[in-house]
Design an enzyme around this catalytic site. Structure first.
Site, PDB file in Angstrom:
ATOM      1  N   ASP A  92       0.810  -1.217   0.000  1.00 49.80           N
ATOM      2  CA  ASP A  92       0.000   0.000   0.000  1.00 49.80           C
ATOM      3  C   ASP A  92       0.844   1.269   0.000  1.00 49.80           C
ATOM      4  OD1 ASP A  92      -2.601   1.344   0.233  1.00 49.80           O
ATOM      5  OD2 ASP A  92      -1.961   1.873   2.251  1.00 49.80           O
ATOM      6  N   SER A  95      -7.018   5.967  -0.142  1.00 50.96           N
ATOM      7  CA  SER A  95      -7.276   4.656  -0.730  1.00 50.96           C
ATOM      8  C   SER A  95      -8.764   4.333  -0.675  1.00 50.96           C
ATOM      9  CB  SER A  95      -6.500   3.576   0.028  1.00 50.96           C
ATOM     10  OG  SER A  95      -5.112   3.831  -0.009  1.00 50.96           O
ATOM     11  N   GLN A 148      -5.145  -0.855  -7.282  1.00 50.94           N
ATOM     12  CA  GLN A 148      -5.707   0.027  -6.258  1.00 50.94           C
ATOM     13  C   GLN A 148      -6.311   1.265  -6.906  1.00 50.94           C
ATOM     14  OE1 GLN A 148      -3.197   2.458  -3.433  1.00 50.94           O
ATOM     15  NE2 GLN A 148      -4.041   1.021  -1.940  1.00 50.94           N
TER      16      GLN A 148
END
Length: 301
Positions: free
Chosen positions: A219, A242, A292
């Site tokens: 991430d 996110s 993502q």
């Protein structure tokens, strides 16, 4: 939603020993090597509880910490002969690093080869993340097809990609990051950057911890690749958060050995940005892939 507001002032505290990263640490393993970043406590009735450390903004938890802990919770409920092959997570609310997060894992299905778990993370009684995790038995199929590994320099001698973070930041004390120069901006709108990652210190021989460690690492640089045109790592007036996170695990790997993370920001618009990433080991094997989407807003002056 694991929100970070970039461009906020961050102090630079100095460690008592003056060391950075793995050098001079008192512990035999880094914090991630001990599993501290993924540590969970069983609070009964199948519920696990843990704390997630802050990201760039001190009041908001790092999204990779939440995903890593949720994966660790899912692993607790499957047989040892099954390994994760994919996960799909949605961030629903910002997570505070000051209060615990509770993880509930539901067994959706256990088949002959595949198992599915649904994990819900809650804080203060509200859902903050939901994640589907699929596990499978290994198949000894030797036929592999994959593209070639990107031709980039190795990690030796490269700059510390976390140099902008305080030396005491949990990410910097748990993960080594060497960023390859330069960041490449392509004419077709795609932004590419590459970095080498590994945990600070050796990891135990535990596939669940290794998978959680890679989810934790994944991430950190992915969505921020979209910030390169604005002056990544800390452009002022940009909000990045996110929205979801997906991973596919292809091969066995070690997160305590250097892995190349190739990040590509493909699209930005409508207040969102989409990015893809691939992890490669030093033998040129593609070991995991990531996708993502993130909220991306430019604040008005």
């Amino acid at each position: 939603m694991s929100e970070i507001v970039v461009g906020e002032p961050v102090g630079e505290p100095v460690r008592a020993d003056g060391c950075d990263g793995a050098q001079g640490r008192a512990e035999p393993f880094g914090p991630l090597g001990k599993g501290e970043r993924l540590a969970l406590e069983d609070v009964g009735s199948g519920v696990l509880e843990g704390y997630c450390h802050a990201g760039r903004a001190p009041e908001r938890a790092y999204g990779g910490s939440v995903v890593g802990q949720a994966l660790a919770a899912a692993y607790r409920s499957v047989d040892d002969d099954r390994s994760v092959h994919s996960l799909h997570a949605y961030f629903l609310r910002a997570v505070s690093p000051e209060r615990p997060v509770r993880y509930e894992s539901d067994a959706v299905r256990d088949g002959r080869s595949y198992s599915m778990r649904q994990v819900t993370a809650k804080q203060d009684g509200k859902d903050v993340l939901t994640m589907s995790v699929s596990f499978k038995l290994p198949q000894h199929d030797g036929s592999w097809r994959q593209p070639g590994m990107p031709d980039v320099p190795g990690p030796e001698g490269l700059d510390n990609g976390f140099a902008f973070r305080p030396v005491s930041h949990p990410l910097r004390t748990a993960v080594e990051f060497r960023q390859t120069p330069p960041v490449l901006g392509r004419e077709d709108g795609q932004i590419e950057r590459f970095g080498w990652f590994r945990s600070v210190g050796a990891l135990p021989d535990d596939p669940a911890l290794r998978a959680g460690a890679l989810a934790y690492i994944s991430d950190a640089p992915l969505a921020p690749t979209a910030l390169v045109p604005y002056g990544e790592p800390r452009p002022a007036g940009i909000v990045l958060a996110s929205l979801d996170h997906a991973m596919w695990f292809h091969r066995a790997f070690r997160a305590d050995e250097w892995l190349l993370y190739a990040c590509r920001s493909r699209l930005a618009g409508d207040g969102r940005t989409l990015a893809y990433g691939d992890f490669w080991n030093r033998d040129g094997q593609l070991v995991a892939s990531v996708a993502q989407e993130a909220l991306l807003r430019i604040r008005e002056a």
